[in-house]
Design a protein around this motif. Structure first.
Motif, PDB file in Angstrom:
ATOM      1  N   TYR A  94       0.917  -1.159  -0.076  1.00 21.05           N
ATOM      2  CA  TYR A  94      -0.141  -0.112  -0.079  1.00 21.05           C
ATOM      3  C   TYR A  94       0.849   1.379   0.133  1.00 21.05           C
ATOM      4  CZ  TYR A  94       0.752  -0.183   4.977  1.00 21.05           C
ATOM      5  OH  TYR A  94       1.149  -0.296   6.237  1.00 21.05           O
ATOM      6  N   LEU A  95       0.337   2.320  -0.545  1.00 24.50           N
ATOM      7  CA  LEU A  95       0.931   3.422  -0.674  1.00 24.50           C
ATOM      8  C   LEU A  95       0.416   4.523   0.219  1.00 24.50           C
ATOM      9  CD1 LEU A  95       3.098   5.298  -2.235  1.00 24.50           C
ATOM     10  CD2 LEU A  95       1.174   5.847  -3.859  1.00 24.50           C
TER      11      LEU A  95
ATOM     12  N   ARG B 139       5.179   7.381   1.313  1.00 24.57           N
ATOM     13  CA  ARG B 139       5.602   5.861   1.343  1.00 24.57           C
ATOM     14  C   ARG B 139       5.186   4.752   1.062  1.00 24.57           C
ATOM     15  NH1 ARG B 139       4.744   6.156   8.103  1.00 24.57           N
ATOM     16  NH2 ARG B 139       5.492   8.212   7.672  1.00 24.57           N
ATOM     17  N   TYR B 140       5.987   3.718   0.498  1.00 23.53           N
ATOM     18  CA  TYR B 140       5.250   2.572   0.069  1.00 23.53           C
ATOM     19  C   TYR B 140       5.556   1.459   0.953  1.00 23.53           C
ATOM     20  CZ  TYR B 140       4.747  -1.643  -2.610  1.00 23.53           C
ATOM     21  OH  TYR B 140       4.392  -2.977  -2.991  1.00 23.53           O
TER      22      TYR B 140
ATOM     23  N   SER C  84       5.401  -2.742   1.323  1.00 22.91           N
ATOM     24  CA  SER C  84       5.130  -3.859   0.863  1.00 22.91           C
ATOM     25  C   SER C  84       4.236  -4.852   1.749  1.00 22.91           C
ATOM     26  CB  SER C  84       6.183  -4.393   0.251  1.00 22.91           C
ATOM     27  OG  SER C  84       7.103  -5.003   1.086  1.00 22.91           O
TER      28      SER C  84
ATOM     29  N   ASN D 292      10.052  -1.459   2.104  1.00 25.77           N
ATOM     30  CA  ASN D 292       9.518   0.039   2.494  1.00 25.77           C
ATOM     31  C   ASN D 292      10.405   1.044   1.906  1.00 25.77           C
ATOM     32  OD1 ASN D 292       7.249  -1.145   3.994  1.00 25.77           O
ATOM     33  ND2 ASN D 292       8.974  -1.760   5.423  1.00 25.77           N
TER      34      ASN D 292
END
Length: 694
Positions: free
Chosen positions: A296-297, A332-333, A335, A344
Motif C-alpha cells: 500500500y501507498l 511512503r510505500y 510492501s 519499504n
C-alpha cells in the motif's frame, strides 16, 4: 500509578475496545502486537529495536497534568518540566530537538527548542502512545536521534456505529479540572469524529513553598476528522486547534522572609497573571492510504501554524511573538510480506517559515527546507529476523538580518547540512518465550535555529542566550542489545545501549553579563558518549496479582574533559519503580475489572552534573509512594462508566526532580534552599462514560 509493559513486552493496542479482563497475560500475546513506527507494520516479536507502548487503558488510570507527564514514568523516559503544565520528553538522556513527536500522522512542529515550550497535544485525544528508543527510526530523519514519540488518535468507529464519550477529572493539589466530549461515527464507510477538551488548574503547592505563584494554566483543544473508507483505501481530513495559557513561574523570593513573592489575592486563581504566555497551534492534515496488489501507498500532507506570545508587563501587549508555519509531506510505500521479505521506502520532509512579530527578540526569523529519502527491508529466516535500511537527509537553513534600536541583533547567514544514516539489526527467537535482539544504528541531527542564532533574553528561563553560527551537525553510533523472557507467571526484560555522539550541542552558563539580572548561556559542542540500560522483572503468580519492577540508568559524559565539564547537562537520575496491583472483581453484576494498586518511585541521587560556572547542581535522592484504585461500572451487563482514583506522593514528600528547571530559581535566605520544589500530595478522581448511540 503506572502498570505498563515496555521494551518488548507491551499491551495489545488492538484489544482496546474489547472487554477482556486479563491484562496480566499481555506478555504472552507478544506476537500479536503491531508496531507502526519502525519500518512499517512490524510484530513486536520481530523488532530489533526497543519500543514501549502505553495503552489507552493505562493512560486513563494515570494521574497527570499533560500528555508527556503521563508517559514519563516509562523505563528510559523522563521529562524536562517547568511546573505542572509544561513538559518535554527525554529518551535515554537525550531531549529537545533530538526527539521527533508524531501526532495525527505528522511531525508536531512548534517551538520545541525552548526549555519552557511544551508539546501542543490534547491528552484526551490520544488512544495509545508508541515510544521508539534510539536512532533506528529511519522514517523520521534528522531530529530523531534519540527516538520518536508517536501519539495515536482515537480508533475509527466500527461500520454502522455511532458512539460518544464523556470524561472528566479533578485533582486536589492544584484544583485541576478537565473534561472532554467526543463523537465518533461510521456510516456506509463515511467516517467522522469530533472532540472538545478543556483543562484548567490554579497554582500547585508543596510542603516547602506552599502555593507556587504563577504555576496555573488553562488549556483548550478542538479537533475533528472526516474521511472515506473504500476498497481502494481510505482518505482522512483532520483539523485541530489547541490553545494553552501558562503563566510563567519566576521563583522570586522576599529577601527577608525567603517566601515566594506573590499576590495573595490571586494565588489560587484560574486566570492568567503576569508574566504569561499565549500558545496557539492550528493543524490541517490530509492522510491518504491506497491499497495496491503488493502493498500500500501512504501519502500525508500537513500544515501547521504555531503562535507563541509572551506578556511581561501588560496583559494586553505582548513582548515576544513567534509565528511558525510548517508544511510537511510524507509519501511512503510499504510492501506485503513475500517469501519472508518486506520492503519499504519513502520520501518526506518539510518547509518552515518562522517570523518575529514582537518588540523583543530571541532567535532570528528564518526559512527551513528539509527533504529525506529512505529504503528499508526485513527478512525472516527460520528463527532469525534481519532488518536494515539506509536514509539520506538534506536540510537548508537561512537566517534573516535584523537591526534593533540601531544595533545589529541578527546577521544574515545560511547553513546546509547533509546526513546519511542507517541501521542493521537481528532478532533471534531462541524459544517461544525467549528472544534476543541486536541493533546497530547511525543517527544524524542538524542544529536548530535557537542553537545557531539565539541572541536575546529568554524570559521563561531568566537567561540571555547566545547561539553559535559555526555549530556542526551531530552524528551518532548506537548499539542496542536486548533480551526478553515471558512465561505464564514471570516475565523479564533487559535492554542495554551504548551511544557515541560526535559534536553534541548543549548550552552552558558563562561568567559574562550581557543584560543585568540575567545569566548568560552560550551554545557549544563536544564529543559525548552515553551508556545505560533498562531492566524489568514482572511476577504474576496468580491471575489477580501483578508485581512489576523496572530500573533505568543512563551515564552521559563529554569526552576528554576535566571533572567540572565531563558530565552532560540535563541527564536524568537513575530510577527504580515498583508496582503491586490486585484485581478482585471480574464480571460481577455491577462491577468489573476492579483493582487496587500500590506504587513506589525511587529516584537516586544525581551526582553526575555539569559543574562549570554553576550550570547545574547535584540533586538528592527521593522516594514517592502512590496508591490507586478503580473499577468499571456495569448496568444490564454493559459497561456504563470507568471510575479511577489515585493518590500521588502519598507522604507529601518535598523534592526536586533533577530535570526541573525550577531548581535554579532564587535562594531562600531563611532555609538556604535554592529553587522551587515539585508538587506535593495530589489526589485525582477520573470518570469516563462511553455512550453507544447506534
Amino acid at each position: 500509578m503506572v502498570l505498563s509493559a515496555w521494551c518488548f513486552a507491551v499491551p495489545v493496542a488492538a484489544q482496546e475496545n474489547t472487554d477482556t479482563t486479563d491484562i496480566f497475560y499481555k506478555h504472552l500475546e507478544l506476537n500479536e502486537v503491531i508496531v507502526t513506527g519502525l519500518t512499517g507494520e512490524t510484530k513486536m516479536k520481530f523488532s530489533p529495536t526497543p519500543v514501549s507502548i502505553v495503552s489507552g487503558k493505562e493512560l486513563r488510570q494515570i494521574a497527570s497534568t499533560n500528555i508527556i507527564d503521563a508517559i514519563a514514568r516509562q523505563p528510559g523516559i523522563a521529562q524536562i518540566t517547568t511546573g505542572s503544565g509544561i513538559s518535554k520528553p527525554v529518551i535515554r538522556g537525550l531531549g529537545y530537538n533530538r526527539i521527533v513527536t508524531i501526532s495525527d500522522g505528522v511531525r508536531q512542529e512548534g517551538q520545541q527548542w525552548g526549555d519552557e515550550h511544551g508539546i501542543e497535544v490534547d491528552a484526551q485525544g490520544v488512544s495509545t502512545v508508541e515510544i521508539l528508543k534510539g536512532p533506528a527510526s529511519l522514517m523520521y530523519g534528522s531530529d530523531a536521534m534519540a527516538g520518536v514519540v508517536i501519539f495515536h488518535s482515537m480508533p475509527i468507529a466500527s461500520l454502522g456505529e455511532m458512539t460518544a464519550n464523556i470524561n472528566t477529572e479533578y485533582q486536589t493539589n492544584n484544583g485541576l479540572f478537565d473534561y472532554s466530549l467526543s463523537l465518533n461515527g461510521n456510516q456506509s464507510g463515511i467516517v467522522w469524529n469530533a472532540r472538545y477538551s478543556e483543562k484548567m488548574a490554579h497554582a500547585y503547592k508543596n510542603k516547602y513553598d506552599g502555593y507556587v505563584p504563577n504555576s496555573q494554566f488553562h488549556e483548550r483543544a478542538l479537533s475533528g476528522m472526516i474521511g472515506l473508507h473504500r476498497q481502494w483505501g481510505q482518505s482522512h481530513l483532520r483539523l485541530g486547534y489547541y490553545h494553552l495559557t501558562p503563566s510563567i513561574i519566576e521563583g522570586e523570593r522576599d529577601e527577608v522572609t525567603g517566601e515566594l513573592i506573590s499576590d495573595a489575592a490571586n494565588i489560587k486563581t484560574y486566570g492568567k497573571t503576569l508574566p504569561f504566555q499565549q500558545v496557539y497551534h492550528y493543524k490541517a492534515i490530509s492522510d491518504n492510504t491506497f491499497n495496491l496488489p503488493s502493498g500500500y501507498l501512504k501519502a500525508i500532507i500537513g500544515y501547521q501554524q504555531n503562535q507563541r506570545k509572551e506578556y511581561e508587563e501588560s496583559p494586553d501587549e505582548y513582548n515576544l511573538y513567534f509565528q511558525l508555519h510548517t508544511l510537511s509531506y510524507d509519501i511512503r510505500y510499504m510492501s506485503l510480506e513475500n517469501n519472508g521479505w518486506k520492503m519499504n521506502g519513502g520520501i518526506g520532509g518539510m518547509y518552515q517559515r518562522s517570523l518575529n512579530k514582537g518588540e523583543e527578540y530571541l532567535i532570528p526569523a528564518y526559512r527551513l527546507f528539509d527533504i529525506g529519502a529512505y529504503v528499508t527491508g526485513n527478512k525472516r529466516l527460520n528463527e532469525w529476523t534481519f532488518s536494515g535500511g539506509v536514509r539520506i537527509d538534506r536540510r537548508q537553513l537561512h537566517s534573516e538580518r535584523l537591526i534593533d534600536d540601531d544595533q545589529l541583533r541578527f546577521t544574515e547567514f545560511s547553513r546546509h547540512f547533509t546526513g546519511v544514516t542507517g541501521s542493521l539489526g537481528a532478532v533471534f527467537n531462541a524459544t517461544e518465550n525467549l528472544n534476543f535482539r541486536l541493533n546497530i544504528s547511525r543517527g544524524f541531527r542538524a542544529p536548530n535555529m535557537s542553537e545557531l542564532g539565539s541572541n536575546g533574553v529568554h524570559e521563561g528561563t531568566e537567561r540571555y542566550e547566545v547561539g553559535n553560527h559555526d555549530l556542526k551537525p551531530e552524528y551518532s553510533w548506537q548499539a542496542d542489545f536486548g533480551m526478553d523472557f515471558t512465561s505464564k507467571y514471570i516475565s523479564a526484560q533487559v535492554a542495554l545501549f551504548a551511544n557515541r555522539i560526535d559534536n553534541y550541542v548543549f548550552s552552558h552558563r558563562v561568567n559574562e553579563v550581557i543584560v543585568p539580572g540575567y545569566d548568560t548561556y552560550v551554545f557549544t559542542q563536544g564529543d559525548a558518549r552515553l551508556l545505560g540500560f533498562e531492566a524489568g522483572f514482572d511476577l504474576h503468580p496468580i491471575h489477580q496479582l501483578h508485581f512489576a519492577n523496572a530500573f533505568s540508568l543512563v551515564d552521559a559524559r563529554q569526552l576528554h574533559q576535566p571533572e567540572e565539564t565531563k558530565y552532560l547537562p540535563m541527564t536524568p537520575a537513575p530510577r527504580w519503580t515498583a508496582d503491586l496491583k490486585y484485581e478482585f472483581t471480574h464480571n460481577g453484576r455491577w462491577l468489573n475489572n476492579s483493582y487496587v494498586a500500590f506504587g513506589l518511585e525511587c529516584n537516586l541521587r544525581q551526582n553526575h552534573y555539569y559543574m562549570a560556572d554553576d550550570t547545574e547542581t547535584a540533586t538528592p535522592s527521593y522516594t514517592l509512594l502512590n496508591i490507586s484504585a478503580g473499577t468499571d461500572v456495569k448496568f444490564k451487563g454493559k459497561k456504563v462508566a470507568e471510575v479511577h482514583m489515585t493518590v500521588d506522593n502519598l507522604t507529601n514528600r518535598a523534592y526536586q526532580n533533577h530535570l526541573s528547571r525550577l531548581k535554579y530559581t532564587d535562594f531562600n535566605v531563611v532555609t538556604g534552599r535554592q529553587g522551587v520544589f515539585n508538587m506535593g500530595r495530589n489526589i485525582t478522581f477520573k470518570v469516563n462514560v462511553p455512550i453507544s448511540i447506534l
